[in-house]
Scaffold this active site. Structure first.
Site, short mmCIF file in Angstrom:
data_model
loop_
_atom_site.label_atom_id
_atom_site.label_comp_id
_atom_site.label_asym_id
_atom_site.label_seq_id
_atom_site.Cartn_x
_atom_site.Cartn_y
_atom_site.Cartn_z
CE LYS A 102 14.30 10.72 4.61
NZ LYS A 102 15.64 10.16 4.28
CE1 TYR A 136 4.10 5.80 14.86
CE2 TYR A 136 2.99 6.29 16.93
CZ TYR A 136 3.02 5.64 15.71
OH TYR A 136 1.98 4.81 15.35
N GLY A 142 -0.05 13.50 -2.56
CA GLY A 142 0.16 13.98 -3.93
C GLY A 142 -0.34 12.97 -4.95
N GLY A 199 8.56 -4.18 8.08
CA GLY A 199 7.65 -5.21 7.57
C GLY A 199 8.42 -6.40 7.03
CE LYS A 203 1.70 7.20 12.26
NZ LYS A 203 1.17 6.53 11.06
CG ASP A 241 11.96 5.31 1.74
OD1 ASP A 241 10.91 5.86 2.14
OD2 ASP A 241 13.07 5.49 2.30
P1 NAD Z 1 4.49 -2.29 11.01
O1 NAD Z 1 5.84 -1.79 11.34
O2 NAD Z 1 4.24 -3.75 11.06
O3 NAD Z 1 4.03 -1.78 9.59
C1 NAD Z 1 4.51 -0.60 8.99
C2 NAD Z 1 4.93 -0.93 7.57
O4 NAD Z 1 5.36 0.27 6.93
C3 NAD Z 1 6.12 -1.90 7.54
O5 NAD Z 1 5.86 -2.94 6.62
C4 NAD Z 1 7.28 -1.03 7.09
O6 NAD Z 1 8.28 -1.75 6.40
C5 NAD Z 1 6.56 0.00 6.23
N1 NAD Z 1 7.28 1.27 6.08
C6 NAD Z 1 7.81 2.04 7.04
N2 NAD Z 1 8.41 3.10 6.52
C7 NAD Z 1 8.24 3.01 5.18
C8 NAD Z 1 8.64 3.81 4.07
N3 NAD Z 1 9.36 4.94 4.24
N4 NAD Z 1 8.30 3.42 2.82
C9 NAD Z 1 7.59 2.28 2.61
N5 NAD Z 1 7.20 1.47 3.62
C10 NAD Z 1 7.53 1.85 4.88
O7 NAD Z 1 3.48 -1.53 11.99
P2 NAD Z 1 1.89 -1.65 12.13
O8 NAD Z 1 1.61 -1.91 13.55
O9 NAD Z 1 1.33 -2.53 11.11
O10 NAD Z 1 1.46 -0.14 11.83
C11 NAD Z 1 0.87 0.25 10.61
C12 NAD Z 1 0.37 1.68 10.70
O11 NAD Z 1 -0.61 1.79 11.73
C13 NAD Z 1 1.47 2.68 11.03
O12 NAD Z 1 1.24 3.86 10.30
C14 NAD Z 1 1.28 2.93 12.51
O13 NAD Z 1 1.74 4.20 12.88
C15 NAD Z 1 -0.22 2.80 12.64
N6 NAD Z 1 -0.61 2.45 14.02
C16 NAD Z 1 -0.44 1.16 14.47
C17 NAD Z 1 -0.81 0.87 15.78
C18 NAD Z 1 -0.71 -0.53 16.33
O14 NAD Z 1 -1.05 -0.72 17.50
N7 NAD Z 1 -0.30 -1.54 15.60
C19 NAD Z 1 -1.32 1.87 16.62
C20 NAD Z 1 -1.44 3.15 16.12
C21 NAD Z 1 -1.09 3.43 14.81
#
Ligand code: NAD
Ligand code: UDP
Length: 314
Positions: free
Chosen positions: A91, A145, A102, A36, A149, A56
Site C-alpha cells: 500500500k 517490497y 499528487g 520508525g 518499489k 499514514d
Molecule cells: P525505516 O523502516 O527505518 O524507515 C521507514 C519509515 O517509514 C519508518 O519511520 C516508518 O514508520 C515509515 N512508514 C512506513 N510506512 C508508512 C506509511 N504508510 N505512512 C507513513 N510513514 C510510513 O527504514 P529505512 O531503512 O530508513 O528506509 C527508508 C527508505 O529507504 C524506505 O523507502 C526504504 O525502502 C528505502 N531503502 C532503504 C535501504 C536501507 O538499506 N536502509 C535500502 C534500500 C531502500
C-alpha cells in the site's frame, strides 16, 4: 526550501531531516511510526524549522502552505517485515507513492523517490548498472517490497512524463548506521546486537552471499547530491566494496571483541546471491562517491549500539 520527508521518523528519514535542517531547510516530517520511532527525531522537536505529522501516507496527504521538495522515504525496508506486514508495504509503495506524487503536482514541488537495489532482484548482471531491468520473483515473499518499489518507480516516471512533475529517483544499496532498530532483522543490526550480547551470530545460508554496505552519512550526502542536481535518475547510491555475509560477521566479531559463535540458519526464499552497485552515474553525473568504508562505519555503528545498551535501550 520547505521539504516534506515521508518516513521522517525512520532510520534514513531521521538522518535526512538532520541534514536538511543543518543546511537551513525547513522540514515537515510525516510518519505513521509503523517501523520508525519518535526517539529518532525527538532531538528536533525544539527546532522551529521542524514539524512532525503523525499520518499514514497510504491515505490522502494534506500539508498546509508552500512545499518546494517532497522526499518520499515512507516504507518498511527490512526483509523481516516482508512477511509480517506485506499489505502495508504494497500500500505505501503504491497508494503512498501516488499520494506523495499528487502532493508534489499540487504544490509544484520536486519529488524524490527512495527506491532500492531490490528492483534488481536476484541480479544476473554484476555489478548492477541502472540500465539492468532486474530478476524479480513477483509472487515470492520479497515480491511485496520489490514490486511495490518497481511500481513506485513506474508511477514516478508516469507523473514526470504525463503531469510534468520534476522527479528524482535514487536506488539505495544496503545502508547501515546509528538509529537502525536493534530488532530490525537486517544483517548489520542483528550481528552487532548479537555480538554485544554474546549471543550466537545468525548467518542465513552458508554466508557466501554478498552485499555492498553503505554508511548512512555517505548515503544521505548522495541523496542531497541527487536532489540538488538536474538528473532525473534512477541513480544508484551505495558503496561498491563487496563483502560476503560471513566476512561481515567476522568483522563485527573483531570490532566488538566478542566471542559469539557463528550459527548457520536457513537462507530466506529468493535471498539475492550477490549485490554491488555500478557507481559510474553517481560518480560522473553527481560527483559523488562513498567515503566511509565498512570497518570504520561498523566501528561507529557498534559504538552507538553499545551506548544504547548501557542506557538499557537495546
Ligand atoms: P525505516 O523502516 O527505518 O524507515 C521507514 C519509515 O517509514 C519508518 O519511520 C516508518 O514508520 C515509515 N512508514 C512506513 N510506512 C508508512 C506509511 N504508510 N505512512 C507513513 N510513514 C510510513 O527504514 P529505512 O531503512 O530508513 O528506509 C527508508 C527508505 O529507504 C524506505 O523507502 C526504504 O525502502 C528505502 N531503502 C532503504 C535501504 C536501507 O538499506 N536502509 C535500502 C534500500 C531502500
Ligand atoms: N542475514 C543473515 N543473518 C541475519 C540477517 C540477515 O545472514 O541475521 C543475511 C540475509 O539473508 C542476506 C544478507 O544477510 O543474505 C543481508 O540481509 P539484510 O536483511 O541486511 O538485507 P537484504 O537482504 O535486504 O540485502
Amino acid at each position: 526550501m520547505r521539504v516534506v520527508v515521508t518516513g521522517g521518523a525512520g532510520f534514513l528519514g531521521s538522518h535526512l531531516c538532520d541534514a536538511l535542517l543543518a543546511r537551513g531547510d525547513e522540514v515537515v516530517a510525516i510518519d505513521n511510526l509503523i517501523t520508525g520511532s519518535l526517539a529518532n527525531v525527538e532531538h528536533l522537536f525544539g527546532n522551529a524549522a521542524f514539524t512532525f505529522q503523525h499520518h499514514d501516507v497510504s491515505n490522502f496527504i494534506h500539508v498546509a502552505g508552500p512545499v518546494d521538495r517532497i522526499m518520499h522515504l515512507a516504507s518498511p525496508a527490512s526483509p523481516a517485515d516482508f512477511e509480517r506486514i506485506p499489505i502495508q508495504i504494497l500500500k505505501v509503495g503504491s497508494r503512498g507513492t501516488q499520494h506523495a506524487l499528487g502532493l508534489a503536482k499540487d504544490k509544484g514541488a520536486r519529488f524524490f523517490l527512495a527506491s532500492t537495489s531490490e528492483v534488481y532482484g536476484d541480479p544476473l548482471v554484476h555489478p548492477q548498472p541502472e540500465t539492468y531491468w532486474g530478476n524479480v520473483n513477483p509472487i515470492g515473499p520479497r515480491g511485496v517490497y520489490d514490486e511495490a518499489k518497481r511500481f513506485a518507480e513506474a508511477m514516478t516516471m508516469a507523473y514526470h512524463r504525463y503531469h510534468d512533475v520534476d522527479v528524482r529517483i535514487v536506488r539505495i544499496f544496503n545502508t547501515y548506521g546509528e538509529r537502525m532498530r536493534p530488532d530490525d532483522g537486517r544483517a548489520v543490526s542483528n550481528f552487532i546486537v548479537q555480538a554485544l550480547a554474546g549471543q550466537p551470530i545468525t548467518i542465513y545460508g552458508d554466508g557466501s552471499q554478498t552485499r555492498s554496505f553503505t554508511y548512512v552519512e555517505d548515503e544521505i550526502r548522495g541523496f542531497l547530491a541527487l536532489l540538488d542536481s538536474d538528473q532525473t535518475g534512477p541513480i544508484n547510491i551505495g558503496n561498491d566494496n563487496e563483502f560476503s555475509i560471513r566476512q561481515l560477521a567476522e568483522m563485527v566479531l573483531e570490532l566488538t571483541g566478542s566471542s559469539s559463535p557463528l550459527v548457520f540458519e536457513d537462507l530466506p526464499v529468493d535471498d539475492p546471491t550477490q549485490r554491488k552497485p555500478d557507481l559510474t552515474l553517481a560518480r560522473t553525473l553527481l560527483g559523488w562517491e562513498p567515503k566511509v568504508q565498512l570497518r570504520e562505519g561498523l566501528a561507529r555503528t557498534s559504538e552507538w549500539f553499545a551506548a544504547q545498551a548501557t542506557k538499557g535501550q537495546l
